[in-house]
Motif scaffolding. Structure first.
Motif, PDB file in Angstrom:
ATOM      1  N   ARG A  68      35.853  39.977  43.467  1.00  0.00           N
ATOM      2  CA  ARG A  68      35.942  38.533  43.253  1.00  0.00           C
ATOM      3  C   ARG A  68      34.766  37.830  43.916  1.00  0.00           C
ATOM      4  O   ARG A  68      34.451  38.093  45.072  1.00  0.00           O
ATOM      5  N   VAL A  91      32.351  32.295  38.569  1.00  0.00           N
ATOM      6  CA  VAL A  91      32.762  33.351  37.645  1.00  0.00           C
ATOM      7  C   VAL A  91      31.524  33.963  36.998  1.00  0.00           C
ATOM      8  O   VAL A  91      30.441  33.391  37.032  1.00  0.00           O
ATOM      9  N   GLY A 112      36.180  38.851  39.069  1.00  0.00           N
ATOM     10  CA  GLY A 112      36.988  37.638  39.065  1.00  0.00           C
ATOM     11  C   GLY A 112      36.402  36.606  40.007  1.00  0.00           C
ATOM     12  O   GLY A 112      35.273  36.747  40.499  1.00  0.00           O
ATOM     13  N   MET A 113      37.179  35.557  40.271  1.00  0.00           N
ATOM     14  CA  MET A 113      36.730  34.506  41.172  1.00  0.00           C
ATOM     15  C   MET A 113      37.742  34.358  42.296  1.00  0.00           C
ATOM     16  O   MET A 113      38.945  34.376  42.056  1.00  0.00           O
ATOM     17  N   GLU A 114      37.243  34.225  43.531  1.00  0.00           N
ATOM     18  CA  GLU A 114      38.134  33.969  44.644  1.00  0.00           C
ATOM     19  C   GLU A 114      38.799  32.619  44.434  1.00  0.00           C
ATOM     20  O   GLU A 114      38.134  31.587  44.398  1.00  0.00           O
ATOM     21  N   GLU A 142      45.360  36.816  35.694  1.00  0.00           N
ATOM     22  CA  GLU A 142      44.107  36.305  36.242  1.00  0.00           C
ATOM     23  C   GLU A 142      42.948  36.579  35.284  1.00  0.00           C
ATOM     24  O   GLU A 142      42.680  37.728  34.938  1.00  0.00           O
ATOM     25  N   VAL A 174      39.409  37.533  34.127  1.00  0.00           N
ATOM     26  CA  VAL A 174      38.299  38.279  34.722  1.00  0.00           C
ATOM     27  C   VAL A 174      37.270  38.569  33.642  1.00  0.00           C
ATOM     28  O   VAL A 174      37.541  38.408  32.448  1.00  0.00           O
ATOM     29  N   THR A 192      48.132  38.428  39.940  1.00  0.00           N
ATOM     30  CA  THR A 192      47.330  37.387  40.589  1.00  0.00           C
ATOM     31  C   THR A 192      47.466  37.437  42.101  1.00  0.00           C
ATOM     32  O   THR A 192      47.044  36.538  42.794  1.00  0.00           O
ATOM     33  N   HIS A 194      46.398  38.152  45.569  1.00  0.00           N
ATOM     34  CA  HIS A 194      45.153  38.451  46.276  1.00  0.00           C
ATOM     35  C   HIS A 194      45.516  39.026  47.641  1.00  0.00           C
ATOM     36  O   HIS A 194      46.011  38.317  48.507  1.00  0.00           O
TER      37      HIS A 194
END
Length: 232
Positions: free
Chosen positions: A14, A19, A51-53, A78, A80, A111, A113
């Motif tokens: 992430r 992104v 992905g994105m934090e 999520e 990605v 999803t 984390h």
């Protein structure tokens, strides 16, 4: 179309606040634990999920209009980008610099984390998300492409006038054009997450139009001075 999306097991990384979109490239500097986590993928097909934090709640907020029921994908999955590792350069201390290119949208089935775990890539199940289009089209796609290229030139004056770039832009379909423009202007945060989740190319172009127009409005406001007449 009732089918199950193709699923693959990939390491997921992430990026903070940003992104990666299909067709775009990125150079990443990775620390030793992350390199060890993706090592199996680098020895095989060289695919990663990027992905994105972002807090898990943001995924549903950023993508409320998604309908993945045809592909058996959870609505809160999520978004990605499934990426290909193009080149790897090992660095002292066990790290590495890798060049990646986005090849497809995807959805990570969980999803959660796991911030309590070490900062290494985790193997996860990801489903490919193919491009979608309304049939029949709800917009004139050729006209929409011209709108986007015009707005890109307004946001980055002269870009679309460079011969090589103009020729490239003229050859792109609407979906690819949206992804490359979004990457070119550096869309981040929730806007980037929305574009990554938008498998439907017409909805994606709607989102990108809104982003470009908003940027132009904000730029015009920042340049506006009281008492100075507008050139428009």
């Amino acid at each position: 179309m009732n089918e199950t999306a193709q699923q693959v097991a990939l390491p997921i990384i992430r990026l903070p606040g940003r992104v990666l979109l299909p067709h775009a490239t990125r150079l990443l500097n990775l620390r030793g634990p992350v390199v060890r986590g993706i090592a199996p993928a680098l020895r095989r097909e060289r695919l990663l999920a990027i992905g994105m934090e972002c807090p898990a709640s943001k995924f549903a907020q950023a993508t409320p209009w998604r309908d993945d029921s045809n592909f058996g994908i959870p609505a809160d999955g999520e978004p990605v980008c499934i990426c290909k590792v193009i080149a790897v350069r090992r660095l002292p201390g066990g790290g590495a610099r890798i060049l990646i290119r986005g090849v497809s949208r995807g959805v990570h089935f969980s999803t959660r984390h796991q911030h309590d775990l070490p900062d290494d890539a985790q193997i996860t199940h990801v489903a490919y998300r193919p491009e979608e289009c309304f049939d029949p089209p709800t917009i004139d796609r050729a006209h929409r492409c011209e709108e986007l290229k015009s707005l890109l030139n307004n946001c980055t004056p002269g870009t679309a006038l460079i011969l090589q770039i103009r020729v490239l832009l003229e050859q792109l379909d609407l979906g690819t054009l949206c992804d490359l423009i979004a990457d070119c202007i550096g869309i981040v945060g929730e806007e980037g997450l929305q574009l990554l989740a938008a498998a439907n190319v017409e909805l994606r172009s709607d989102l990108l139009l809104d982003v470009l127009r908003d940027r132009l409005r904000r730029e015009a406001m920042s340049n506006w001075q009281p008492g100075v007449p507008s050139n428009n």
